[in-house]
Design a protein around this motif. Sequence first.
Motif, PDB file in Angstrom:
ATOM      1  N   VAL A 153      68.342-101.754 -35.459  1.00 46.94           N
ATOM      2  CA  VAL A 153      69.032-100.196 -35.200  1.00 46.94           C
ATOM      3  C   VAL A 153      68.110 -99.065 -35.253  1.00 46.94           C
ATOM      4  O   VAL A 153      66.877 -99.050 -36.017  1.00 46.94           O
ATOM      5  N   PHE A 154      68.050 -98.409 -34.153  1.00 44.58           N
ATOM      6  CA  PHE A 154      67.238 -97.189 -33.857  1.00 44.58           C
ATOM      7  C   PHE A 154      67.761 -96.111 -34.509  1.00 44.58           C
ATOM      8  O   PHE A 154      68.658 -95.609 -33.954  1.00 44.58           O
ATOM      9  N   HIS A 155      67.473 -95.662 -35.758  1.00 42.69           N
ATOM     10  CA  HIS A 155      68.165 -94.867 -36.625  1.00 42.69           C
ATOM     11  C   HIS A 155      67.884 -93.500 -36.172  1.00 42.69           C
ATOM     12  O   HIS A 155      66.994 -93.030 -35.470  1.00 42.69           O
ATOM     13  N   CYS A 156      68.853 -92.636 -35.976  1.00 44.19           N
ATOM     14  CA  CYS A 156      68.811 -91.021 -35.736  1.00 44.19           C
ATOM     15  C   CYS A 156      68.391 -91.018 -34.461  1.00 44.19           C
ATOM     16  O   CYS A 156      67.312 -90.182 -34.071  1.00 44.19           O
ATOM     17  N   PHE A 157      68.945 -91.654 -33.285  1.00 42.31           N
ATOM     18  CA  PHE A 157      68.385 -91.476 -32.043  1.00 42.31           C
ATOM     19  C   PHE A 157      68.564 -90.256 -31.560  1.00 42.31           C
ATOM     20  O   PHE A 157      69.524 -89.737 -31.487  1.00 42.31           O
ATOM     21  N   THR A 158      67.243 -89.638 -30.940  1.00 42.91           N
ATOM     22  CA  THR A 158      67.314 -88.261 -30.508  1.00 42.91           C
ATOM     23  C   THR A 158      66.553 -88.207 -29.312  1.00 42.91           C
ATOM     24  O   THR A 158      66.060 -87.173 -28.607  1.00 42.91           O
ATOM     25  N   GLY A 159      66.430 -89.186 -28.399  1.00 36.95           N
ATOM     26  CA  GLY A 159      65.537 -89.121 -27.254  1.00 36.95           C
ATOM     27  C   GLY A 159      66.261 -89.301 -26.036  1.00 36.95           C
ATOM     28  O   GLY A 159      67.477 -88.518 -26.082  1.00 36.95           O
ATOM     29  N   THR A 160      65.874 -89.452 -24.801  1.00 35.06           N
ATOM     30  CA  THR A 160      66.332 -89.434 -23.404  1.00 35.06           C
ATOM     31  C   THR A 160      66.988 -90.596 -22.968  1.00 35.06           C
ATOM     32  O   THR A 160      67.205 -91.602 -23.860  1.00 35.06           O
ATOM     33  N   LEU A 161      67.965 -90.510 -22.095  1.00 38.49           N
ATOM     34  CA  LEU A 161      68.596 -91.431 -21.553  1.00 38.49           C
ATOM     35  C   LEU A 161      67.817 -92.922 -21.331  1.00 38.49           C
ATOM     36  O   LEU A 161      67.984 -93.860 -21.560  1.00 38.49           O
ATOM     37  N   GLU A 162      66.407 -92.440 -20.812  1.00 38.03           N
ATOM     38  CA  GLU A 162      65.567 -93.615 -20.406  1.00 38.03           C
ATOM     39  C   GLU A 162      65.109 -94.239 -21.738  1.00 38.03           C
ATOM     40  O   GLU A 162      64.834 -95.429 -21.744  1.00 38.03           O
ATOM     41  N   GLN A 163      64.782 -93.237 -22.641  1.00 41.46           N
ATOM     42  CA  GLN A 163      64.214 -93.986 -23.961  1.00 41.46           C
ATOM     43  C   GLN A 163      65.431 -94.751 -24.823  1.00 41.46           C
ATOM     44  O   GLN A 163      65.303 -95.568 -25.331  1.00 41.46           O
ATOM     45  N   ALA A 164      66.698 -94.425 -24.440  1.00 43.76           N
ATOM     46  CA  ALA A 164      67.886 -95.104 -25.051  1.00 43.76           C
ATOM     47  C   ALA A 164      67.777 -96.645 -24.431  1.00 43.76           C
ATOM     48  O   ALA A 164      67.995 -97.336 -25.159  1.00 43.76           O
ATOM     49  N   HIS A 165      67.582 -96.592 -23.206  1.00 39.98           N
ATOM     50  CA  HIS A 165      67.697 -97.863 -22.422  1.00 39.98           C
ATOM     51  C   HIS A 165      66.455 -98.808 -22.940  1.00 39.98           C
ATOM     52  O   HIS A 165      66.554-100.040 -23.089  1.00 39.98           O
ATOM     53  N   GLN A 166      65.341 -97.956 -23.147  1.00 39.48           N
ATOM     54  CA  GLN A 166      64.219 -98.724 -23.493  1.00 39.48           C
ATOM     55  C   GLN A 166      64.204 -99.353 -24.881  1.00 39.48           C
ATOM     56  O   GLN A 166      63.904-100.553 -25.253  1.00 39.48           O
ATOM     57  N   ALA A 167      64.899 -98.647 -25.886  1.00 36.74           N
ATOM     58  CA  ALA A 167      65.346 -98.990 -27.164  1.00 36.74           C
ATOM     59  C   ALA A 167      66.032-100.270 -27.419  1.00 36.74           C
ATOM     60  O   ALA A 167      66.100-101.286 -27.965  1.00 36.74           O
ATOM     61  N   ILE A 168      67.276-100.170 -26.429  1.00 38.90           N
ATOM     62  CA  ILE A 168      68.152-101.018 -26.258  1.00 38.90           C
ATOM     63  C   ILE A 168      67.568-102.596 -25.581  1.00 38.90           C
ATOM     64  O   ILE A 168      67.955-103.470 -26.253  1.00 38.90           O
ATOM     65  N   SER A 169      66.564-102.342 -24.770  1.00 38.92           N
ATOM     66  CA  SER A 169      65.992-103.362 -24.290  1.00 38.92           C
ATOM     67  C   SER A 169      65.176-104.227 -25.258  1.00 38.92           C
ATOM     68  O   SER A 169      65.012-105.405 -25.077  1.00 38.92           O
ATOM     69  N   TYR A 170      64.886-103.671 -26.448  1.00 41.27           N
ATOM     70  CA  TYR A 170      64.242-104.303 -27.873  1.00 41.27           C
ATOM     71  C   TYR A 170      65.461-104.896 -28.741  1.00 41.27           C
ATOM     72  O   TYR A 170      64.955-105.169 -29.839  1.00 41.27           O
ATOM     73  N   ASN A 171      66.593-105.180 -28.145  1.00 44.99           N
ATOM     74  CA  ASN A 171      67.403-105.378 -29.022  1.00 44.99           C
ATOM     75  C   ASN A 171      67.868-104.421 -30.421  1.00 44.99           C
ATOM     76  O   ASN A 171      68.277-104.947 -31.273  1.00 44.99           O
TER      77      ASN A 171
END
Length: 255
Positions: A153-171
């Motif tokens: 889990v990427f806790h307390c996500f506060t990034g951009t849409l691009e950063q969201a997709h990047q985080a998701i790409s790491y499972n």
Amino acid sequence: MIITDTHTHLYSEAFDEDRDDIITRAIKQGVTRFFIPAIDSTYTESMFQLEKDYPDYVFLMTGLHPTHVKDDYKDELNHVEELLTRKSFYAIGEIGIDLYWDKTTLEIQKKAFKHQIKLAKQYKLPIVIHCRDAFNEIFEVLEEEKSDDLFGVFHCFTGTLEQAHQAISYNMKLGIGGVATFKNGKIDQFLNQIDLSHIVLETDSPYLAPVPFRGKRNESGYIIKVLEKLSYIYNRSEEDIAKITTENSKAIFKI
């Protein structure tokens, strides 16, 4: 309706006067799964006590919080390793990098982060990431460590849409809490472009209380306000949001 708070510091001193009331209130609202992140060794016994008091509701993590990575960080990591040999935990967290409070510890924060990722892989556990002013640094480490057995889990996500997709790409699932209700939170502007299969709910209580409680002590029961906001953003019922995000939490924490 079962609601899961994937990140709540219920052992915090902020709840010493009314902890049982806070937990009872949340349970009555349907919040029946509380995942408890670690900070450092000074909180271990209070976390164990919380688990003893609420065995059917409380699920513990172990780990060293990045803001507590100090000169003695190796001793703290040894404590985490020792705990992992003693009992079962549901995640390694919260771990990561925080450059808001102290940039001088970046190198040892990275070492602690990498070490704990390796522990998670060894024990086949998810990680729960704390990231503040450190997206590039976090992604650098995740890129080095990415593999099929890296997830969490990427806790307390506060990034951009691009950063969201990047985080998701790491499972990683995205932990969404009170920030989604803030006028300047920004994530509410693109969250509906992220499939609900990638979202889990959290409060980070006693921090980051949602509107209309912003600025006050947060508590797990306030996750209802996050649920309401996501229901509006996704144009789905609160029951649907609760069900999907709880199933997502089960996929991560295996319970």
